[in-house]
Design an enzyme around this catalytic site. Structure first.
Site, short mmCIF file in Angstrom:
data_model
loop_
_atom_site.label_atom_id
_atom_site.label_comp_id
_atom_site.label_asym_id
_atom_site.label_seq_id
_atom_site.Cartn_x
_atom_site.Cartn_y
_atom_site.Cartn_z
N HIS A 5 -5.64 -3.91 -1.38
CA HIS A 5 -5.57 -2.87 -2.42
C HIS A 5 -5.76 -3.42 -3.84
O HIS A 5 -5.68 -2.66 -4.81
CB HIS A 5 -4.25 -2.09 -2.33
CG HIS A 5 -4.23 -1.08 -1.23
ND1 HIS A 5 -4.75 0.19 -1.38
CD2 HIS A 5 -3.79 -1.16 0.05
CE1 HIS A 5 -4.60 0.85 -0.24
NE2 HIS A 5 -4.02 0.06 0.64
N SER A 30 0.80 -1.23 0.00
CA SER A 30 0.00 0.00 0.00
C SER A 30 0.84 1.28 0.00
O SER A 30 0.33 2.33 -0.36
CB SER A 30 -0.94 0.00 1.19
OG SER A 30 -0.22 -0.14 2.39
N LYS A 79 -12.04 -0.27 0.69
CA LYS A 79 -11.26 0.49 -0.29
C LYS A 79 -12.05 0.62 -1.59
O LYS A 79 -12.99 1.40 -1.65
CB LYS A 79 -9.89 -0.16 -0.43
CG LYS A 79 -9.10 0.08 0.87
CD LYS A 79 -7.78 -0.59 0.96
CE LYS A 79 -7.12 -0.17 2.27
NZ LYS A 79 -6.31 -1.19 2.88
C1 LIG Z 1 -6.13 -1.39 4.35
C2 LIG Z 1 -5.53 -2.73 4.57
C3 LIG Z 1 -6.03 -3.59 5.53
C4 LIG Z 1 -7.13 -3.17 6.46
O1 LIG Z 1 -8.36 -3.13 5.86
P1 LIG Z 1 -9.61 -2.49 6.65
O2 LIG Z 1 -10.76 -3.13 6.02
O3 LIG Z 1 -9.54 -1.02 6.45
O4 LIG Z 1 -9.42 -2.89 8.08
C5 LIG Z 1 -5.49 -4.85 5.64
N1 LIG Z 1 -4.47 -5.24 4.85
C6 LIG Z 1 -3.94 -4.43 3.92
C7 LIG Z 1 -2.84 -4.93 3.06
C8 LIG Z 1 -4.45 -3.13 3.76
O5 LIG Z 1 -3.91 -2.33 2.83
#
Ligand SMILES: *Cc1c(COP(=O)(O)O)cnc(C)c1O
Length: 392
Positions: A209, A181, A240
Site C-alpha cells: 500500500h 491495509s 494497487k
Molecule cells: C494487497 C496486499 C498484498 C497482495 O498483493 P496482490 O498483488 O494483490 O497479490 C500483499 N501484501 C500486502 C501488505 C497487501 O496489502
C-alpha cells in the site's frame, strides 16, 4: 447428511453473524464512478490510488505490447526463457525505487510466498508484526521457521522477542507491512531498522500500500523514511497504485539472484502477461515524469479525513489515504454500507476475520481519481447515514 453439509452450515453461520461476503459485480471501467450491480455509484472501495487502472497511457502500452509480442509468457521463466519486456520492467523498477535489483512475480501475494521461504527455513526464526497481511503470514508458515509475533508497531516488543528467541536459532528475519491495509497506519521502519542493524538480522518490508503512494513521487516506504540501502528486501505490488497486477521484490542484488534460483512461484508458475508488464512500465514512466497524481491523492486524502473528523467520525489510526470509519460491530458496519449503497456510494464494510472482532468498519479508499465534488458527495452521504444510525 452429505459430505458437504458442514460447508452449508458454516455459510449460514457467516450470514447470521453478518460476516458473509457478498461480492458485487462491476460493469464499467475502474474510476471515481462505477456501474455496480447495474447502478451508478461513487467508488470508495478500490486500491486504484492514482486512477491508473484505466489510464490511456497504460491501456495503449498494453495494446501495443499484445499486438507486437502477444499475450501469454507460455511457460515459467526458468524453463522457457524470459522476455525483454520483463527484464526491462525489472530494471526500471529497480531504478525507480533506488535499489540494486528487482524481480517481478504474478502478484504481491506470490512475492511473499516466494521470498520468505527462500530466506528462512526450519532452523530459523521470523519476527513478524502481529497485524501483518495474510500473504506474509502464509509465507512465514510455508517456510517452516518458528514464527514469533511482536506487538503491532511496537519496537520494544520486537527487541524483547529477539532477545528471548534469537540465540536458539540459526538465522533470523524481521518482517513487517509498510502500510497496514486495514488501519492505514505506517510501520516505524527507521526504528525497526535500528533494531535489525543492532542484532544483524535481515529486514523485510511489504510495501504493497506504499508503492506509488509513499515517498517522493510514490517511490515507497524506504524512500519515505530515507532508508535507501538499509532495508534488505522490499515486497511491492503493481495491483494497487500502479493500477495493473503483479508483484515486486526489490533490494540487494544477491537476494534477487537467489529468488531466481529458489523462489518457488518463479520456478513453478508462469510470469506476468505481456500486456500487464507493458502497462506497469507505462505506470513507472508516469510516476517518473510527474508527482502530480501522487500529490493529488494526498490532497484528497487530507481533505476527506479532515472533514470526516469534523463530522464526528472516528477514522482510527490512519496516516495514509486508507480511511477506516470505525463502527464496532459487524452488523452495524454492514447496515451502514447498505445504506450508503442505496444513496449511490460504494464503500465496503470490513469485519472479522479481516479485522479483529468488535473492530468492524467501513474502509474508504481515497484516490487521485476523485474530484472535490465527488468527495463532498461522499461526505454528505456519510453525514446522513451516520445520523440515521446514531453514530454521529
Ligand atoms: C494487497 C496486499 C498484498 C497482495 O498483493 P496482490 O498483488 O494483490 O497479490 C500483499 N501484501 C500486502 C501488505 C497487501 O496489502
Amino acid at each position: 447428511m452429505t459430505k458437504t453439509d458442514w460447508i452449508q452450515q458454516e455459510i449460514e453461520g457467516l450470514k447470521n453473524q453478518g460476516l458473509y461476503n457478498t461480492i458485487r459485480t462491476i460493469g464499467s471501467p475502474q474510476g471515481a464512478w462505477l456501474i455496480v450491480d447495474g447502478k451508478k455509484v461513487l467508488n470508495f472501495c478500490s486500491n486504484n490510488y492514482l486512477g491508473l487502472a484505466n489510464h490511456p497511457a497504460l491501456v495503449s502500452a498494453a495494446r501495443k505490447a499484445s499486438e507486437e509480442m502477444g499475450v501469454g509468457p507460455a511457460a515459467v521463466r526458468s524453463i522457457a526463457g524470459t522476455t525483454n519486456l520483463h527484464t526491462d520492467l525489472e530494471e526500471r523498477l529497480a531504478r525507480f525505487k533506488g535499489v540494486e535489483a528487482a524481480i517481478t512475480f504474478q502478484s504481491g501475494f506470490a512475492a511473499n510466498l516466494a521470498t520468505i521461504p527462500a530466506l528462512v527455513g526450519k532452523e530459523d526464526v521470523i519476527f513478524s508484526d502481529r497485524l501483518n497481511h495474510a500473504s506474509i503470514i502464509d509465507g512465514c508458515r510455508l517456510s517452516g521457521a518458528k514464527i514469533v509475533a511482536y506487538e503491532h508497531n511496537d519496537v520494544k516488543s520486537l527487541e524483547e522477542q529477539i532477545q528471548a528467541n534469537m540465540s536458539q536459532h540459526r538465522r533470523s528475519l524481521i518482517v513487517t507491512d509498510g502500510v497496514f491495509s486495514m488501519d492505514g497506519d505506517i510501520a516505524p521502519l527507521a526504528q525497526v531498522h535500528e533494531v535489525a542493524k543492532k542484532y544483524e538480522i535481515l529486514l523485510m518490508v511489504d510495501d504493497a500500500h506504499g508503492e506509488g503512494v509513499l515517498g517522493r513521487g510514490g517511490r515507497g516506504i524506504v524512500d519515505h523514511f530515507g532508508l535507501h540501502g538499509k532495508v534488505d528486501v522490499e515486497i511491492g505490488t503493481m495491483s494497487k497504485a500502479f493500477g495493473v497486477v503483479g508483484g515486486i521484490v526489490a533490494g540487494k542484488a544477491v537476494i534477487i539472484e537467489w529468488l531466481r534460483q529458489r523462489g518457488r512461484p518463479f520456478l513453478f508458475s508462469s510470469a506476468m502477461t505481456l500486456p500487464d508488464v507493458a502497462a506497469c512500465r507505462a505506470a513507472v514512466d508516469l510516476l517518473e515524469d510527474s508527482t502530480q497524481l501522487v500529490d493529488r491523492l494526498w490532497g484528497n486524502a487530507k481533505y476527506f479525513k479532515g472533514e470526516m473528523k469534523k463530522l464526528g467520525f472516528n477514522t482510527g489510526l490512519s496516516e495514509t489515504p486508507i480511511t477506516p470509519i470505525m463502527l464496532g460491530e459487524a452488523p452495524l458496519a454492514q447496515q451502514f454500507s447498505r445504506e450508503l449503497f442505496e444513496m449511490g456510494i460504494f464503500a465496503m464494510a470490513i469485519g472479522y476475520p479481516t479485522v479483529p472482532q468488535g473492530k468492524a468498519r467501513i474502509r474508504v479508499m481515497i484516490s487521485a481519481a476523485h474530484s472535490k465534488d465527488d468527495l463532498d458527495k461522499g461526505l454528505d452521504a456519510f453525514k446522513q447515514v451516520g445520523r440515521k444510525v446514531g453514530v454521529i
